[in-house]
Each structure stands twice: as structure tokens, then as C-alpha cells.
Design an enzyme around this catalytic site. Structure first.
Site: not given
Length: 712
Positions: A332, A416, A469
Site C-alpha cells: 500500500d 481498508y 498485513h
């Protein structure tokens, strides 16, 4: 110093202040002029942000023994017509009023407002995909005739404009024949109940891939047989929640954060002060919030703790190995930019109490400055007990409540949210916390599947896949480094039992803490070990604690963090090498900024730490930089849908021999006059601690523990 909030066009007086809107404009104009005169073609801008001064130059300037560093803009742009990208460094003069800047065009050879310092073609890499790239990709998908035809044939959907939703992701594991192009993939959903319907309750199986430079769909993945779309409403928006079936709770009473005299922190431009702490707040489109020059004032001395700290990369691999979800993985920070995707925060919702906000300046694809209002939140909050002791012999208790300074931001990546919090405590400790929330990225169940093997069913025919994550922090510590640039030492400390029996351990209970200095980049590739209470110490051998006679240090205390589940041969493991270890240490280098590489979109291997640590380099005298990785394995629950309660992960930095005693022992006695005991009249609440004297009402620890000495 120039405040980010409400004065984003003001003069940027400190070398670390983010670019102002006027500086963004001048840098972009200079690039457009260069591209035009050199036949480059039209540019589509990704990031326009400050190229921070070199560490040595910055420290020299801040110590007053070096010149003010120049303002340099770092511009990354796409040249769609040539299917390539460029990186330009643009030298900026000090901010000038807009009218004056307009009077001196960037092409003017005299008194340039901005001047190209370097222009580099980026071969074989793809820069991050901006919010405008995501918007473009969704428009392309929704305009594609083949996508519309398949929607009608497989699902009976004809209102593409209003019902089709496309979550656009950078294309991990691109098809072989397309991997040289600039791609985005789209995970598709449907809105069946109007504008605010939760589309993640209605996934469909088609995953189109878009060539951003061509502006067309070039590939579509899908199941062999269409699956049934869930038609059941599963919503969280207030207008769609069925309050008849599940009424709003009526047992929640107001809880206010009140500071009658205002907060204890102050903000001068971007310089933040809170009690003994001092720091400078930075921001850029890729990392988002950056901390600079964090120090603690101890007995009149300003003692450095951190030179620079930020979140520099993420990896989010999903566990489903089947088409079309083999491409589901996000980096990300490098794929989209944590700063570019920052939220505008809301008073009383995202943050409580007396708040001060900072705006952020980023850019759009046209190169225009975009101001994200209230991107950074600063406030303080109660943090429970700092320390307490009840003396059973004198029946006297002393207790001090802790409070902490909070510096935070929130970014949204399609489904998210990542909420980032830096906590600073009165005892010199620092805690970093990430809260994961938002909505699960769902997928439609394959036809005939009764129970998802790689996740859980969260709605009829709707799967949520197990995923992980991983976050990577770049921590450039400056533990008591008042000279600037002194070489710290990183060591590993863990508990070790003594051999049982014998004169050294006759009762078999002995153990001690054993320390090992990590003196090379290979030796410093470490994982946590909670069986041995392992932590890492960052020591300053040039500063010795007068009590312990050991170097002053800060501990890096790991929290629970999973191992990367993907096999080392997998693409994500090859790209996210940082996730294979919790700790990496490298010599400081101005060019080593991002652990997976400068440009990670569609990369097929690690362009950062793996390259930097190929050779085993010495860390002696190397001004070490710590790369700390941590994360969570998210095994979804039904309770995570339709919107997910937060998952929390993080780490701590704690002083170890940095002070000569508890630095919070000087917190003054206090008592909150707004606190009350339920069932006791208010006037009795006010005098209770004075009159009870430790008898039945207050208990043994009920003596006047929180009152000033004059009241005892």
C-alpha cells in the site's frame, strides 16, 4: 515557522517543511516546460514532494554551523505516450507571492522560480498508482463493452454506471504477456440498494486488468462458471441499517474529554512541544506522517532520541491460491502512497478533546496542489496509571496518572483503513500503534462451494479470505547524540538460564540477561523470540549513564508478529523481503529510503533490502538505520462484517539507562475534581478523600494519595 493548517501558502521557513501549494505549482511548471522543450510529451504526475536535505547538511544547519539547505522538489511523472516514467529534481527558490511567481515564468533564464536539477528516465520500473490512476482505471472498466456484456450474460446486470463498483489495485503477479505494461486490476462488486449500499456484500468473480497508458481493458480473469450474487442487504450506513430489527443502543451515555485550561502541547509552525518532548512534524505523499528531530528535555538538557521515523512500506498478501485471486496482494505505501490516501479527520469523531490539526499538501495527476484538510491530528489523552505504591506500614498511597501525546493520521486504501498513532509518554517512552479497520475485501463463493477453504463465509455466498498485513518502519535513532551523526550500536538482549547445578546455580533458578552486539548487516537480520524475552537495544557508546556505568540506550520492544506464510519462492516473498525478518539494520545511506525499493509497482523481486544486504557490511561506525517489520495475520470472522472492529499491532521504544531515575517521579500530585463515585452525593465526593483517612469508604489505599502535600 509556516503552519500547515490554514496557511499552506505561507513561506516554508524550515528545510523540512513540506512543499507549499505554490512550490508544487512551480516545480510542475518547470517539468512541463522541460518536457515541452525536449519533446518528452505530456506528463501525468504521480508525486510532487520535498526531497529532504541530506542528514549531515540538515544537522549542520540545525546546529548553526552550516548553510540553509536548498529547497528541492522531487517529481515523479508518467509519460503515457511513451509508456515510460521520469524522475526530476527541481531546485526551488524561497516561496514568493503568487503574483511575483506568475510574473517570472519557469522558462525565464533570469531569477528562475524553479530550475530542473536532474531529469532521469525510469526504465523497467513502474511508479506508484495515484488516486487519479485508480479513478481512471475504474472509469475504463465501467466503459468496457466486454465487461458490460459479461455482466449482462452472467449476472443480468445492465445498469453498469450505477451498479458496478471497481476496487482498483496495483497488479501483483501480472500475466506474463502484460508485465511490461502499466497495469491496474479491478475487483468487482455491485451496489443493489442505492448509493450507500455496502457493495462488499455483493462481490462478483470478474477481475479485469487495465493498461493505464492505453486506457483500455487488456485481460479479464473469472471463474469458469458464474457464481450466484448475494442479494441480501448487509449494511452499516445509518440510512440502511434496519433499526426496527436491531435498534440503536440506548444505554450509551455521553463521555466527554474536557480540558478547562486547554491542552499542554503547543505548535509553532510544524514544531510540536509537549511537556518535555520536542519534535517536528513532516508529511509527504508516499509515507504520510513523518517525525523529525524527536528529543526529550531532561534537567535543562535537550537530549535527542529520534532523527527521523516513518512507515515506509506495507505488504498485504492474501491466502487464496486460485484464479482469479492469485493476483491479490497490495504494497500500500509503495503502490498508492500513504499520504496521497490520507483522510480529512473530523473533530469529535476521529479525535476527542482539545485538538490541533495539520493540513497536508499533495498533488493530482495534472500536477495541481491538493490540500488535505486536517490530515494530521494532535491531542493528549489519559493513559491510566503511570506509577503507584501503597505503603502498607504507613497506610499511605502515592499514585500518578499517565497521559500521553498522540500524533495520528488515517489512510484509506479502497476497502481498508489504516489508522496510525504515535504515542509519547511522560516517562520518555514511545509507542507506535496501527489500527486496522474498514471493510473486508470479499469474493464470491465458487459455484457448489459449501465452506470456503481459505477463509470464512461472512454473508450468503460471500467469502472473506485469510490474509496478512506486514508493516515496515524506518527508524533513524539519535539516542543522546547531541553532536549529530555519532555512530550508535545495535545489540540483541535476551534472558538466558544458567546451567543447572554446580556452584553458580545450585538451586537451578538462575538466569541473566545476555547481550550480543549486532556488528554486520547479516548478523542484524533477526526475528523476535518471546521465549527468551528478546529485545533490541540501541546504544550510544559516547554517552555513559552515571549510575549504571553503561552506555545510554533505548530498547526496541517487539510485539507479537506473525511469520510470512507465503513460501520463499512466492512472488510476494521475493518482493517483500522485509517481511521475512522483524529486524534489519543497515548503514545510513541517503539513497536507501524504501525497503522494497523506490518503485515497487509490478516488481518481480525486492529492489531494496535484498540488494542492500547482498554483501555483509560492517555496522561499526556506520550510523545504523533500523528497519523494523511487524504485522498481523487476519483470519476473518463473521463479526468483522459488514464493517470491521479494529485489529491492533505495533511496537515500543523505551528508555534504558537513558535517565538516572524514573523521569516521571516529578509528576505533581493531582486529583480530577470531575470524577465522582456513583451513589455518593456530589458534596461528599468532593471531601471524601480528606475525611476517610483510609477507613472503610476508601479502603486501605484510600488515604489522600492524590492531594498536594499541603492538604495532607
Amino acid at each position: 515557522m509556516a503552519a500547515l493548517s490554514s496557511r499552506v501558502n505561507a513561506v516554508a521557513r524550515h528545510p523540512l517543511d513540506q512543499l507549499s501549494p505554490d512550490e508544487v505549482r512551480r516545480a510542475v511548471d518547470a517539468c512541463k516546460c522541460y518536457a515541452s522543450t525536449h519533446g518528452v510529451g505530456a506528463l501525468r504526475f504521480n508525486t510532487v514532494m520535498l526531497r529532504e536535505p541530506a542528514k549531515k547538511a540538515l544537522l549542520a544547519f540545525e546546529r548553526g554551523c552550516g548553510p540553509r539547505p536548498e529547497r528541492i522538489a522531487e517529481v515523479v511523472a508518467i509519460v503515457p505516450s511513451a509508456s515510460t516514467a521520469v524522475e526530476a529534481l527541481v531546485r526551488l527558490q524561497e516561496d514568493t507571492p503568487p503574483t511575483a511567481a506568475a510574473a517570472a515564468p519557469p522558462s525565464s533564464p533570469e531569477g528562475l522560480a524553479a530550475q530542473i536539477e536532474s531529469w532521469k528516465i525510469l526504465d523497467g520500473v513502474q511508479p506508484l498508482t495515484s488516486p487519479d490512476d485508480n479513478t481512471l482505471a475504474e472509469v475504463v472498466v465501467k466503459s468496457d463493452l466486454r465487461v458490460a456484456q459479461l455482466l449482462a450474460e452472467r449476472y443480468g446486470i445492465t445498469d453498469v454506471a450505477n451498479q458496478l463498483i471497481c476496487d482498483t489495485w496495483a497488479c501483483h503477479n501480472a500475466p506474463e504477456h502484460l508485465n511490461h505494461r502499466r497495469l491496474m486490476q479491478g475487483f468487482l462488486y455491485l451496489k443493489l440498494d442505492g448509493k450507500y449500499d455496502n457493495e462488499y456484500a455483493h462481490p462478483i468473480d470478474m477481475v479485469p486488468i487495465v493498461d493505464l497508458n492505453l486506457g483500455k481493458v487488456v485481460h479479464i480473469d473469472m471463474y469458469d462458471k458464474p457464481s450466484t450474487v448475494n442479494r441480501q442487504s448487509v449494511n452499516y450506513h445509518p440510512s440502511l441499517v434496519d433499526v426496527a430489527a436491531r435498534p440503536w443502543r440506548d444505554d450509551v451515555r455521553p463521555l466527554h474529554v474536557v480540558q478547562p485550561q486547554g491542552p499542554s502541547f503547543s505548535l509553532y509552525g510544524n514544531e510540536l512541544s509537549w511537556q518535555r518532548w520536542r519534535m517536528r512534524i513532516g508529511f509527504n505523499g508516499r509515507e504520510g506522517l513523518v517525525l523529525h528531530g524527536v528529543s526529550y528535555k531532561d534537567g535543562g538538557r535537550v537530549r535527542p532520541v529520534l532523527h527521523r521515523a516513518s512507515l515506509v512500506e506495507m505488504a498485504v498478501p492474501y491466502g487464496d491460491p486460485n484464479t482469479p485471486y492469485i493476483r491479490k496482494c497490495a504494497f500500500d505505501v509503495g503502490d498508492y502512497g500513504f499520504g496521497l490516501c490520507a483522510n480529512s479527520l473530523e473533530l469529535g469523531c476521529d479525535c476527542l478533546g482539545h485538538i490541533q490539526y495539520l493540513d497536508a499538501v499533495v498533488n493530482n495527476a495534472k500536477g495541481e496542489a491538493v490540500v488535505i484538510r486536517k490530515a494530521v491530528c494532535i491531542h493528549e489523552e489519559d493513559a491510566g496509571i503511570m506509577w503507584k505504591h501503597w505503603d502498607c506500614r504507613t497506610n499511605h498511597a502515592e499514585v500518578r496518572r499517565s497521559r500521553r501525546l498522540v500524533v495520528s493520521m488515517v489512510s484509506t486504501f479502497m476497502n481498508y483503513e489504516y489508522a496510525l498513532y504515535w504515542y509519547f509518554y511522560q516517562d520518555g517512552s514511545i509507542h507506535f500503534e496501527l489500527k486496522l479497520t474498514g471493510i473486508l475485501s470479499t469474493s464470491v463463493a465458487p459455484a457448489g462451494e459449501s465452506d470456503p477453504p481459505f477463509g470464512v463465509r461472512v454473508a450468503p455466498g460471500v467469502n472473506a479470505t485469510v490474509h496478512q498485513h506486514f508493516f515496515c518502519m524506518r527508524l533513524d535513532l539519535a539516542v543522546d547524540d547531541t553532536e549529530g551523526g555519532r555512530d550508535l550500536v545495535v545489540s540483541e538482549v535476551e534472558s538466558v538460564p544458567l546451567p543447572p547445578g554446580g556452584p553458580a546455580n545450585p538451586h537451578c533458578n538462575g538466569f541473566l540477561m545476555e547481550e550480543t552486539e549486532l556488528l554486520s548487516t547479516t548478523a542484524a537480520q533477526r526475528n523476535h523470540n518471546f521465549n527468551t524475552a528478546r529485545f533490541w537495544s540501541i546504544k550510544n557508546p559516547f554517552s555513559i549513564n552515571p549510575i549504571s556505568k553503561r552506555p545510554v540506550s533505548y530498547r526496541l520492544l517487539p510485539a507479537a508478529s506473525p511469520a510470512l506464510m507465503a513460501h520463499p519462492a512466492s512472488l510476494v516473498a521475493r518482493r517483500a523481503v522485509f517481511a521475512r525478518r522483524q529486524l534489519w539494520v543497515t548503514p545510513h545511506s541517503e539513497s536507501q529510503r524504501y525497503p522494497a525499493g523506490e518503485h515497487v509497482v509490478q516488481s518481480n523481486h525486492c529492489l531494496g533490502l535484498a540488494e542492500w544486504t547482498k554483501k555483509d557490511q560492517s555496522l561499526r561506525g556506520a550510523d545504523p538505520v533500523i528497519w523494523y517489520s511487524f504485522g498481523v495475520t487476519h483470519a476473518p470472522r463473521v463479526e468483522d462484517f459488514p464493517v470491521m472492529p479494529v485489529e491492533v499491532c505495533g511496537f515500543s521504544l523505551k528508555p534504558d539507562g537513558f535517565f538516572t531515575s524514573n523521569p516521571a517521579v516529578d509528576l505533581p500530585p493531582c486529583r480530577d475534581p470531575a470524577s465522582k463515585e456513583e451513589g455518593v452525593p456530589q458534596n461528599q465526593n468532593q471531601i471524601q478523600l480528606i475525611t476517610t483517612g483510609g477507613t472503610a469508604v476508601g479502603g486501605a489505599a484510600g488515604s489522600a494519595c492524590c492531594l498536594p502535600a499541603s492538604k495532607l
